[in-house]
Design a protein around this motif. Structure first.
Motif, PDB file in Angstrom:
ATOM      1  N   LEU A  12       0.830  -1.213   0.000  1.00  0.00           N
ATOM      2  CA  LEU A  12       0.000   0.000   0.000  1.00  0.00           C
ATOM      3  C   LEU A  12       0.864   1.262   0.000  1.00  0.00           C
ATOM      4  N   VAL A  13       1.939   1.256   0.778  1.00  0.00           N
ATOM      5  CA  VAL A  13       2.831   2.419   0.810  1.00  0.00           C
ATOM      6  C   VAL A  13       3.432   2.642  -0.567  1.00  0.00           C
ATOM      7  N   LEU A  14       3.917   1.587  -1.173  1.00  0.00           N
ATOM      8  CA  LEU A  14       4.589   1.730  -2.476  1.00  0.00           C
ATOM      9  C   LEU A  14       3.619   1.965  -3.629  1.00  0.00           C
ATOM     10  N   ALA A  15       2.327   1.865  -3.357  1.00  0.00           N
ATOM     11  CA  ALA A  15       1.327   2.142  -4.386  1.00  0.00           C
ATOM     12  C   ALA A  15       1.032   3.638  -4.517  1.00  0.00           C
ATOM     13  N   PHE A  16       1.722   4.481  -3.746  1.00  0.00           N
ATOM     14  CA  PHE A  16       1.439   5.916  -3.827  1.00  0.00           C
ATOM     15  C   PHE A  16       1.693   6.410  -5.248  1.00  0.00           C
ATOM     16  N   ARG A  17       0.867   7.372  -5.664  1.00  0.00           N
ATOM     17  CA  ARG A  17       1.005   7.937  -7.015  1.00  0.00           C
ATOM     18  C   ARG A  17       1.641   9.315  -6.985  1.00  0.00           C
ATOM     19  N   HIS A  18       1.422  10.059  -5.911  1.00  0.00           N
ATOM     20  CA  HIS A  18       1.907  11.438  -5.836  1.00  0.00           C
ATOM     21  C   HIS A  18       2.781  11.673  -4.607  1.00  0.00           C
ATOM     22  N   THR A  19       2.228  11.370  -3.423  1.00  0.00           N
ATOM     23  CA  THR A  19       2.955  11.643  -2.180  1.00  0.00           C
ATOM     24  C   THR A  19       2.777  10.513  -1.187  1.00  0.00           C
ATOM     25  N   ALA A  20       3.813  10.316  -0.397  1.00  0.00           N
ATOM     26  CA  ALA A  20       3.754   9.389   0.729  1.00  0.00           C
ATOM     27  C   ALA A  20       4.513  10.048   1.873  1.00  0.00           C
ATOM     28  N   PHE A  21       3.892  10.055   3.043  1.00  0.00           N
ATOM     29  CA  PHE A  21       4.498  10.691   4.212  1.00  0.00           C
ATOM     30  C   PHE A  21       4.372   9.765   5.407  1.00  0.00           C
ATOM     31  N   ARG A  22       5.427   9.725   6.200  1.00  0.00           N
ATOM     32  CA  ARG A  22       5.375   8.946   7.439  1.00  0.00           C
ATOM     33  C   ARG A  22       5.778   9.812   8.620  1.00  0.00           C
ATOM     34  N   LEU A  23       5.001   9.701   9.680  1.00  0.00           N
ATOM     35  CA  LEU A  23       5.386  10.265  10.970  1.00  0.00           C
ATOM     36  C   LEU A  23       5.885   9.107  11.805  1.00  0.00           C
ATOM     37  N   GLU A  24       7.127   9.223  12.292  1.00  0.00           N
ATOM     38  CA  GLU A  24       7.711   8.220  13.168  1.00  0.00           C
ATOM     39  C   GLU A  24       7.769   8.822  14.566  1.00  0.00           C
ATOM     40  N   ALA A  25       6.959   8.289  15.455  1.00  0.00           N
ATOM     41  CA  ALA A  25       6.834   8.861  16.797  1.00  0.00           C
ATOM     42  C   ALA A  25       7.540   8.031  17.860  1.00  0.00           C
ATOM     43  N   ARG A  26       8.141   6.930  17.473  1.00  0.00           N
ATOM     44  CA  ARG A  26       8.744   6.005  18.429  1.00  0.00           C
ATOM     45  C   ARG A  26      10.264   6.174  18.464  1.00  0.00           C
ATOM     46  N   ASP A  27      10.856   5.883  19.592  1.00  0.00           N
ATOM     47  CA  ASP A  27      12.313   5.888  19.709  1.00  0.00           C
ATOM     48  C   ASP A  27      12.921   4.531  19.391  1.00  0.00           C
ATOM     49  N   ARG A  28      12.088   3.513  19.295  1.00  0.00           N
ATOM     50  CA  ARG A  28      12.600   2.164  19.062  1.00  0.00           C
ATOM     51  C   ARG A  28      11.673   1.409  18.121  1.00  0.00           C
ATOM     52  N   TYR A  29      12.291   0.713  17.181  1.00  0.00           N
ATOM     53  CA  TYR A  29      11.591  -0.205  16.289  1.00  0.00           C
ATOM     54  C   TYR A  29      12.376  -1.511  16.358  1.00  0.00           C
ATOM     55  N   ASN A  30      11.673  -2.603  16.313  1.00  0.00           N
ATOM     56  CA  ASN A  30      12.315  -3.901  16.463  1.00  0.00           C
ATOM     57  C   ASN A  30      11.877  -4.786  15.306  1.00  0.00           C
ATOM     58  N   GLU A  31      12.387  -4.495  14.142  1.00  0.00           N
ATOM     59  CA  GLU A  31      12.035  -5.273  12.963  1.00  0.00           C
ATOM     60  C   GLU A  31      13.006  -6.436  12.816  1.00  0.00           C
ATOM     61  N   PRO A  32      12.506  -7.660  12.824  1.00  0.00           N
ATOM     62  CA  PRO A  32      13.397  -8.815  12.695  1.00  0.00           C
ATOM     63  C   PRO A  32      14.305  -8.740  11.464  1.00  0.00           C
ATOM     64  N   SER A  33      13.806  -8.203  10.363  1.00  0.00           N
ATOM     65  CA  SER A  33      14.615  -8.121   9.137  1.00  0.00           C
ATOM     66  C   SER A  33      15.778  -7.144   9.277  1.00  0.00           C
ATOM     67  N   GLU A  34      15.716  -6.248  10.247  1.00  0.00           N
ATOM     68  CA  GLU A  34      16.785  -5.266  10.462  1.00  0.00           C
ATOM     69  C   GLU A  34      17.737  -5.650  11.590  1.00  0.00           C
ATOM     70  N   HIS A 116       1.326   8.306  17.722  1.00  0.00           N
ATOM     71  CA  HIS A 116       1.350   7.067  16.955  1.00  0.00           C
ATOM     72  C   HIS A 116       1.991   7.292  15.585  1.00  0.00           C
ATOM     73  N   ASP A 117       2.569   6.235  15.060  1.00  0.00           N
ATOM     74  CA  ASP A 117       3.161   6.277  13.723  1.00  0.00           C
ATOM     75  C   ASP A 117       2.061   6.130  12.682  1.00  0.00           C
ATOM     76  N   PHE A 118       2.267   6.798  11.561  1.00  0.00           N
ATOM     77  CA  PHE A 118       1.325   6.623  10.459  1.00  0.00           C
ATOM     78  C   PHE A 118       2.000   6.917   9.126  1.00  0.00           C
ATOM     79  N   TRP A 119       1.415   6.359   8.078  1.00  0.00           N
ATOM     80  CA  TRP A 119       1.734   6.716   6.706  1.00  0.00           C
ATOM     81  C   TRP A 119       0.505   7.413   6.136  1.00  0.00           C
ATOM     82  N   LEU A 120       0.726   8.447   5.364  1.00  0.00           N
ATOM     83  CA  LEU A 120      -0.339   9.161   4.671  1.00  0.00           C
ATOM     84  C   LEU A 120      -0.040   9.038   3.186  1.00  0.00           C
TER      85      LEU A 120
END
Length: 179
Positions: A12-34, A116-120
């Motif tokens: 869904l994020v990569l389907a943007f046609r014009h703009t994509a924005f993310r607010l990152e409100a957290r100090d920590r992310y724990n993504e297994p792939s990273e 909270h984090d979000f993508w627009l």
């Protein structure tokens, strides 16, 4: 509101046609792939650009065609380990054309932003990110209610206005290094 898992969310994020924005409100992310890349960075201070190659390959041409992707990272100072990692990683994102900005958590405007984090996506679709107690991304709630989307467009505009571009912020702070 529909819930999507992380794989659907990325599409869904990569389907943007014009703009994509993310607010990152957290100090920590724990993504297994990273996990391995983050651990290596924290141990050595080194970050291999190969980790970002797919992202740069995807994003670069889209930015060159006039699309825009940006994010504001609300950060605590002193920085968390993950923020240090993100600061180093931003060099690759910004080289691909992504507009990454930093907003210190102590800035007065942060009190009026969501925690909270979000993508627009294209100012029409909101993805409210959900995380587990272990800081792993669970997925996102897809919101298209115009009132909620417009409120998050406002948050985007406020955050972008007050945040400092990575190129400037990175010269103000001690850039990430390993131990």
């Amino acid at each position: 509101m529909t819930f999507v898992d992380p794989s659907e969310f990325a599409d869904l994020v990569l389907a943007f046609r014009h703009t994509a924005f993310r607010l990152e409100a957290r100090d920590r992310y724990n993504e297994p792939s990273e996990a391995e890349v983050v651990r290596h960075f924290l141990d050595t201070g080194e970050l291999d650009g190969f980790y970002m190659a797919d992202w740069v390959e995807e994003l670069g041409p889209r930015i060159a065609e006039g699309q825009w992707m940006g994010r504001v990272r609300v950060v605590s100072e002193p920085h968390s380990d993950y923020t240090r990692f993100g600061l180093a990683l931003a060099e690759y994102n910004t080289a691909a054309g992504e507009d990454i900005r930093y907003l210190p958590r102590h800035h007065p405007v942060v009190a009026g932003l969501p925690d909270h984090d979000f993508w627009l996506i294209d100012s029409t679709t909101l993805l409210l990110l959900r995380f587990g107690e272990d800081d792993i991304l669970l997925g996102a709630d897809v919101v298209t209610d115009p009132a909620v989307v417009v409120r998050h467009c406002y948050y985007r505009d406020v955050a972008c206005h007050h945040a400092v571009p990575w190129s400037e912020y990175s010269t103000r702070v001690h850039l990430p290094e390993g131990p």
